[in-house]
Design a protein around this motif. Sequence first.
Motif, PDB file in Angstrom:
ATOM      1  N   SER A 163      14.017  -1.399  -5.850  1.00 23.70           N
ATOM      2  CA  SER A 163      13.348  -0.831  -7.444  1.00 23.70           C
ATOM      3  C   SER A 163      12.225   0.179  -7.923  1.00 23.70           C
ATOM      4  O   SER A 163      12.560   0.145  -9.018  1.00 23.70           O
ATOM      5  CB  SER A 163      12.714  -2.479  -7.187  1.00 23.70           C
ATOM      6  OG  SER A 163      12.894  -3.340  -6.750  1.00 23.70           O
ATOM      7  N   GLU A 164      12.221   0.486  -7.000  1.00 24.63           N
ATOM      8  CA  GLU A 164      11.026   1.550  -7.520  1.00 24.63           C
ATOM      9  C   GLU A 164      12.058   3.156  -7.449  1.00 24.63           C
ATOM     10  O   GLU A 164      11.822   3.629  -9.318  1.00 24.63           O
ATOM     11  CB  GLU A 164       9.435   2.268  -6.433  1.00 24.63           C
ATOM     12  CG  GLU A 164       8.869   3.487  -6.592  1.00 24.63           C
ATOM     13  CD  GLU A 164       8.963   2.818  -8.159  1.00 24.63           C
ATOM     14  OE1 GLU A 164       8.053   3.936  -8.649  1.00 24.63           O
ATOM     15  OE2 GLU A 164       7.849   1.680  -8.300  1.00 24.63           O
TER      16      GLU A 164
ATOM     17  N   GLY B 271      -2.009 -11.881  -6.254  1.00 23.34           N
ATOM     18  CA  GLY B 271      -0.325 -11.804  -6.056  1.00 23.34           C
ATOM     19  C   GLY B 271      -0.062  -9.955  -6.332  1.00 23.34           C
ATOM     20  O   GLY B 271      -0.690  -9.185  -6.263  1.00 23.34           O
ATOM     21  N   ARG B 272       1.168 -10.165  -7.159  1.00 21.57           N
ATOM     22  CA  ARG B 272       1.652  -9.171  -7.177  1.00 21.57           C
ATOM     23  C   ARG B 272       0.629  -8.176  -8.136  1.00 21.57           C
ATOM     24  O   ARG B 272       0.808  -8.516  -9.388  1.00 21.57           O
ATOM     25  CB  ARG B 272       3.153  -8.980  -7.536  1.00 21.57           C
ATOM     26  CG  ARG B 272       4.210  -9.282  -6.724  1.00 21.57           C
ATOM     27  CD  ARG B 272       5.521  -8.707  -7.047  1.00 21.57           C
ATOM     28  NE  ARG B 272       5.999  -9.972  -5.820  1.00 21.57           N
ATOM     29  CZ  ARG B 272       7.250  -9.800  -6.074  1.00 21.57           C
ATOM     30  NH1 ARG B 272       7.490 -10.105  -7.355  1.00 21.57           N
ATOM     31  NH2 ARG B 272       8.607 -10.465  -5.052  1.00 21.57           N
ATOM     32  N   ARG B 273       0.774  -6.547  -8.014  1.00 19.25           N
ATOM     33  CA  ARG B 273      -0.277  -6.176  -8.551  1.00 19.25           C
ATOM     34  C   ARG B 273       0.155  -5.936 -10.256  1.00 19.25           C
ATOM     35  O   ARG B 273       2.000  -5.570 -10.090  1.00 19.25           O
ATOM     36  CB  ARG B 273      -0.434  -5.016  -8.393  1.00 19.25           C
ATOM     37  CG  ARG B 273       0.790  -4.007  -7.416  1.00 19.25           C
ATOM     38  CD  ARG B 273       0.241  -2.254  -6.442  1.00 19.25           C
ATOM     39  NE  ARG B 273       1.158  -1.790  -6.764  1.00 19.25           N
ATOM     40  CZ  ARG B 273       2.462  -0.989  -7.436  1.00 19.25           C
ATOM     41  NH1 ARG B 273       2.043  -0.901  -8.806  1.00 19.25           N
ATOM     42  NH2 ARG B 273       3.062  -0.118  -7.024  1.00 19.25           N
ATOM     43  N   ARG B 274      -0.030  -5.646 -11.094  1.00 21.45           N
ATOM     44  CA  ARG B 274       0.538  -4.730 -12.132  1.00 21.45           C
ATOM     45  C   ARG B 274       0.881  -3.572 -12.525  1.00 21.45           C
ATOM     46  O   ARG B 274       1.241  -3.122 -12.095  1.00 21.45           O
ATOM     47  CB  ARG B 274      -0.789  -5.592 -13.264  1.00 21.45           C
ATOM     48  CG  ARG B 274      -0.728  -6.631 -14.022  1.00 21.45           C
ATOM     49  CD  ARG B 274      -1.136  -6.633 -15.026  1.00 21.45           C
ATOM     50  NE  ARG B 274      -1.410  -8.003 -16.252  1.00 21.45           N
ATOM     51  CZ  ARG B 274      -1.821  -8.505 -16.688  1.00 21.45           C
ATOM     52  NH1 ARG B 274      -2.895  -8.241 -17.398  1.00 21.45           N
ATOM     53  NH2 ARG B 274      -1.704  -9.686 -17.035  1.00 21.45           N
ATOM     54  N   MET B 275       2.263  -3.871 -13.068  1.00 26.21           N
ATOM     55  CA  MET B 275       3.311  -2.768 -13.393  1.00 26.21           C
ATOM     56  C   MET B 275       3.222  -1.918 -14.985  1.00 26.21           C
ATOM     57  O   MET B 275       3.370  -0.981 -14.823  1.00 26.21           O
ATOM     58  CB  MET B 275       4.852  -2.976 -12.551  1.00 26.21           C
ATOM     59  CG  MET B 275       4.959  -3.565 -11.576  1.00 26.21           C
ATOM     60  SD  MET B 275       6.299  -3.908 -10.777  1.00 26.21           S
ATOM     61  CE  MET B 275       7.331  -3.554 -12.096  1.00 26.21           C
TER      62      MET B 275
ATOM     63  N   PRO C 259       2.808  -9.230 -17.175  1.00 25.35           N
ATOM     64  CA  PRO C 259       3.375  -9.748 -16.205  1.00 25.35           C
ATOM     65  C   PRO C 259       4.976  -8.621 -16.020  1.00 25.35           C
ATOM     66  O   PRO C 259       5.728  -8.828 -17.265  1.00 25.35           O
ATOM     67  CB  PRO C 259       3.476 -11.014 -15.652  1.00 25.35           C
ATOM     68  CG  PRO C 259       2.172 -10.989 -16.629  1.00 25.35           C
ATOM     69  CD  PRO C 259       2.135 -10.301 -17.411  1.00 25.35           C
TER      70      PRO C 259
ATOM     71  N   SER D  84      11.275   1.959  -2.454  1.00 25.92           N
ATOM     72  CA  SER D  84      12.203   0.603  -2.353  1.00 25.92           C
ATOM     73  C   SER D  84      12.879   0.984  -3.539  1.00 25.92           C
ATOM     74  O   SER D  84      13.120   1.922  -4.506  1.00 25.92           O
ATOM     75  CB  SER D  84      11.585  -0.310  -3.166  1.00 25.92           C
ATOM     76  OG  SER D  84      10.749  -0.160  -3.946  1.00 25.92           O
TER      77      SER D  84
END
Length: 83
Positions: free
Chosen positions: A69-70, A33-37, A41, A67
């Motif tokens: 978001s980033e 899945g998406r990597r943890r930030m 989650p 992005s």
Amino acid sequence: MMDGHEVSQRDVEAMADEAEAGYDVGKLKRRGGRRRMGSAPAEVVPVRIDPELKAAIDARAAADSSSTSEVIREALRRFLEVA
């Protein structure tokens, strides 16, 4: 279509038979899945942004090859002085 090939009625019946027999969950392939930030989650937080600020965010993201978001996350980290 499946893998670029048309799926026949025979294929459908074979897949249905396989599904009805049940799957060994331990053998199923799992996609990452998406990597943890962070430590848990991530949470989606909707916010309203005026057009001028959005344009500035988009310009920064394009300049940084990043992005939207980033850029927003980094701005919040810096504002809140959080690593």
